[in-house]
Design an enzyme around this catalytic site. Structure first.
Site, PDB file in Angstrom:
ATOM      1  N   ARG A 152      -5.820   7.025  -9.059  1.00  0.00           N
ATOM      2  CA  ARG A 152      -4.951   5.950  -8.611  1.00  0.00           C
ATOM      3  C   ARG A 152      -5.549   4.634  -9.083  1.00  0.00           C
ATOM      4  O   ARG A 152      -6.713   4.575  -9.469  1.00  0.00           O
ATOM      5  CB  ARG A 152      -4.797   5.943  -7.085  1.00  0.00           C
ATOM      6  CG  ARG A 152      -6.049   5.537  -6.343  1.00  0.00           C
ATOM      7  CD  ARG A 152      -5.835   5.550  -4.839  1.00  0.00           C
ATOM      8  NE  ARG A 152      -5.054   4.433  -4.378  1.00  0.00           N
ATOM      9  CZ  ARG A 152      -5.574   3.326  -3.813  1.00  0.00           C
ATOM     10  NH1 ARG A 152      -6.875   3.220  -3.646  1.00  0.00           N
ATOM     11  NH2 ARG A 152      -4.789   2.343  -3.418  1.00  0.00           N
ATOM     12  N   TYR A 210       0.833  -1.202   0.000  1.00  0.00           N
ATOM     13  CA  TYR A 210       0.000   0.000   0.000  1.00  0.00           C
ATOM     14  C   TYR A 210       0.865   1.249   0.000  1.00  0.00           C
ATOM     15  O   TYR A 210       1.905   1.313   0.659  1.00  0.00           O
ATOM     16  CB  TYR A 210      -0.882   0.042   1.248  1.00  0.00           C
ATOM     17  CG  TYR A 210      -1.951  -1.018   1.269  1.00  0.00           C
ATOM     18  CD1 TYR A 210      -2.924  -1.048   0.275  1.00  0.00           C
ATOM     19  CD2 TYR A 210      -2.002  -1.978   2.275  1.00  0.00           C
ATOM     20  CE1 TYR A 210      -3.921  -2.015   0.290  1.00  0.00           C
ATOM     21  CE2 TYR A 210      -2.995  -2.941   2.297  1.00  0.00           C
ATOM     22  CZ  TYR A 210      -3.951  -2.955   1.294  1.00  0.00           C
ATOM     23  OH  TYR A 210      -4.928  -3.896   1.320  1.00  0.00           O
ATOM     24  N   TYR A 237      -7.020 -10.035   3.199  1.00  0.00           N
ATOM     25  CA  TYR A 237      -7.979  -8.935   3.057  1.00  0.00           C
ATOM     26  C   TYR A 237      -8.662  -8.973   1.695  1.00  0.00           C
ATOM     27  O   TYR A 237      -9.857  -8.714   1.572  1.00  0.00           O
ATOM     28  CB  TYR A 237      -7.269  -7.599   3.265  1.00  0.00           C
ATOM     29  CG  TYR A 237      -8.141  -6.414   2.972  1.00  0.00           C
ATOM     30  CD1 TYR A 237      -9.269  -6.132   3.752  1.00  0.00           C
ATOM     31  CD2 TYR A 237      -7.861  -5.568   1.895  1.00  0.00           C
ATOM     32  CE1 TYR A 237     -10.071  -5.044   3.478  1.00  0.00           C
ATOM     33  CE2 TYR A 237      -8.663  -4.484   1.617  1.00  0.00           C
ATOM     34  CZ  TYR A 237      -9.767  -4.220   2.404  1.00  0.00           C
ATOM     35  OH  TYR A 237     -10.565  -3.143   2.117  1.00  0.00           O
TER      36      TYR A 237
END
Lengths: 318, 351
Positions: free
Chosen positions: B224, B38, B317
């Site tokens: 993004r 991330y 996740y």
């Protein structure tokens, strides 16, 4: 609206409102429509005069529906940095100037049950775009304009098109006669207050409202934001020996790019961390949200997309 | 540019969705490097760049007509996928204006917008729509303005109100989501709706992203890429419908993994809206099977490396543990270990 770069506009109309106030209407130079402005928005107007380039922020006084014309009102101030004097004395109908895309750091709150607007003098300008937007939304509002006695008729005239049946009050008897605390105290819950004008007035509104228990999120003051520029400085790239001059209205990243140097970057807003460079010498004025407080204090890094040198020169490991 | 639409494609039951060779090269491959973690990977949303998906403000591709029909089906089954809170009316009109003006400017063969003062006429040729209405008067449209225009766009959209130095998700059209519930999230603040994301909170990603977005300027949108993986080309992977699509994960075998497992990419765009000062968040979903991705050699190799070395928390996740190893085994023989160029560009002009 997706915009890039400044917008060339023609001075469509100039109206003398008072000995020191002029209204300027801008029309897009190449026809078509200007970007949709928002209530409370301002534009940066680029003024070129005698070899100098000035960028001044002015609130738009035209309503958000107006995309054929933007209007601003400018007061000629004695201690002008040059911008207002230039606009008042040297700009004529038909002249072409550049403006930026409207920005807004003074927007209307969408959830307010009532809007209380308090302006001083020429601080009325953003509120002139608020009023038609509030009326179009059917929102409840109350407007107080403070001014000198001799200017009261000028502001009455400016507000007249919107005034019928509305709570619009002009106070030409000075601050002493204006019951700020009383007005704030009798507002219903859910009211937002907006203020624009001399710093002393804005400070008084904020302090009085806070003292009366208004939540901070319901108190708004006009802002044009922090200047993106600063003092010019020189960046020395240690690996190549190249020296880059960073102008007052340019970021370090822009100056590197202008020299054809492919510097790393991504967000261009001090958030992503991509452009981080190591500092070997010189002091940095940090303006980013990426470096930690400890990293900032260490003076070992700079984010060239937003931060500048505080010293005349900074040496980078790049 | 004229697109060849594939109006009969499906995203459920028989799953006839496929990408043409042109659509594969158009796919916004999300990995600029061989590892994934991330970050605040936001950049200005300017036209052009590493992916053809960046060539237009709102990307329209060969799946447009079929995706609009799929959206209508989801809404018919679950109308709450589109909700806008009452204080967001100005943002609804802002959205309609932004989409109509840009679609008409970018795809004049397919969309047109004419204005006579407040009286606007909108023509959507691929969907066969011709609508005159008064801008600002919701009763002149067949449904509220945000719903009206987002029924005619690919990808999900949410509306964020900005107040008290935070963003609140106070509206949305969400029918192509990667396992998040708009009905659950509506009204939440920025950190609340990002609550379930692992690792990124600790890295300060959301603190920095929020500060950046609060300063987002009108006329200067940003973008993004985000990604996950989906079994079958299914757009509606909502928590509400988990019983429908959850069991698909158990259907992956080493034999069908190349066709069944899809890389799901979101081209996320953020626009400051003028009248409302709200932020429009576009979440445009692209699906490509492993087989399709691997037709671009660089992408097949890089996807292999990213999946092979993925952090276990991110794997969990994104819901990948049941089939990640099968995907890695499928891609491994295609990866010769060669060094790959940084960036997402395919480095091909044709397939």
């Amino acid at each position: 609206m997706i915009a890039s770069g400044p917008i060339p506009v023609r001075i469509h109309e100039i109206e003398q409102l008072s000995p020191t106030l002029k209204r300027f209407a801008f029309a897009p130079l190449h026809g078509g429509a200007l970007p949709t402005p928002s209530a409370g928005a301002h534009v940066l107007v680029t003024l070129r005069h005698e070899g100098r380039v000035m960028k001044n922020a002015y609130s738009l006084v035209s309503p958000p529906e107006s995309r054929e014309r933007y209007e601003i009102i400018v007061r000629h101030v004695a201690q002008s940095r040059g911008g207002s004097r230039f606009l008042h004395q040297s700009v004529a109908r038909g002249d072409v100037i550049e403006i930026g895309v409207p920005g807004n750091l003074f927007p209307l709150a969408s959830k307010a049950r009532k809007h209380l607007l308090i302006a001083g003098g020429i601080g009325i300008t953003p509120l002139l775009s608020y009023v038609p937007a509030l009326k179009a939304r059917g929102a409840r509002f109350e407007l107080h304009q403070l001014c000198t006695a001799d200017e009261a008729p000028v502001f009455e005239k400016l507000l007249a098109p919107h005034a019928a049946g509305e709570d619009i009050f002009i106070h030409g008897n000075g601050r002493a006669a204006f019951d700020l605390a009383g007005i704030l105290a009798r507002q219903p819950l859910g009211t937002h207050v907006y203020t624009c004008g001399p710093r002393a007035l804005m400070d008084a509104v904020i302090t009085s409202a806070a003292a009366l228990g208004w939540p901070a999120g319901k108190i708004h003051r006009e802002s044009f934001g922090d200047a993106s520029g600063g003092l010019p400085f020189k960046a020395v790239l240690a690996k190549s020996g190249i020296e880059v001059q960073v102008a007052d209205n340019q970021t370090l990243l822009e100056a590197l790019e202008a020299q054809g140097i492919a510097a790393p970057c991504l967000c261009r807003g001090g958030a992503c961390g991509e452009c981080k460079l190591e500092v070997l010498d010189g002091e940095v004025e940090h303006r980013d949200d990426f470096l930690s407080a400890a990293e900032k204090a260490s003076q070992k890094f700079i984010m060239p997309c937003v931060s500048r040198a505080r010293t005349a020169q900074v040496v980078l490991d790049f | 540019m004229t697109l060849q639409f594939k109006p009969n494609e499906t995203f459920r039951r028989d799953f006839t969705y496929r990408n043409s060779s042109a659509a594969i090269l158009h796919f916004p491959f999300p990995f600029p490097e061989d590892q994934y973690m991330y970050s605040v990977n936001i950049e200005p949303h300017v036209k052009g760049g590493a992916s053809p998906a960046y060539d237009h403000v709102f990307d329209v591709d060969e799946h447009y007509v079929a995706e609009c029909r799929e959206r209508a089906q989801v809404l018919a089954e679950d109308p709450k996928r589109c909700q806008v809170l009452p204080h967001m009316m100005a943002a609804q009109w802002d959205t309609l204006e932004l989409l109509m003006e840009n679609l008409a400017a970018d795809y004049p063969a397919h969309f047109s917008l004419t204005k006579a003062g407040d009286l606007w006429t909108w023509i959507n040729r691929p969907l066969g729509l011709h609508q005159s209405f008064t801008f600002g008067k919701a009763e002149t449209l067949p449904c509220p303005p945000f719903e009206y225009i987002t029924r005619q766009a690919q990808g999900d959209f949410t509306l964020q109100d900005q107040r008290e130095d935070n963003l609140y998700v106070d509206g949305g059209m969400v029918t192509t989501q990667a396992d998040w519930s708009f009905e659950f999230d509506i009204g939440m603040s920025f950190h609340e709706w990002h609550g379930p994301v692992p690792l990124a909170h600790e890295k300060g990603v959301f603190d920095r992203a929020l500060k950046y977005l609060l300063r987002l300027q009108y006329g200067a949108p940003v973008r993004r890429l985000n990604w996950t993986m989906t079994i079958n080309p299914r757009l509606d992977t909502s928590p509400e419908n988990y019983p429908v699509w959850g069991p698909d994960k158990a259907s992956v075998t080493p034999e069908n993994v190349g066709q069944k497992v899809h890389l799901r990419v979101e081209l996320q765009t953020l626009y400051r809206l003028p009248r409302s000062n709200a932020i429009l968040f576009g979440i445009r979903c692209y699906l490509a099977s492993l087989e399709e991705v691997a037709r671009v050699p660089k992408w097949g190799k890089r996807l292999h490396r990213v999946l092979r070395d993925l952090h276990p928390d991110i794997e969990a996740y994104k819901g990948l543990p049941r089939f990640r190893q099968m995907a890695v085994d499928y891609l491994a023989p295609l990866d010769d270990g060669a060094e790959l160029s940084k960036g997402i560009q395919s480095e091909l002009t044709a397939l």
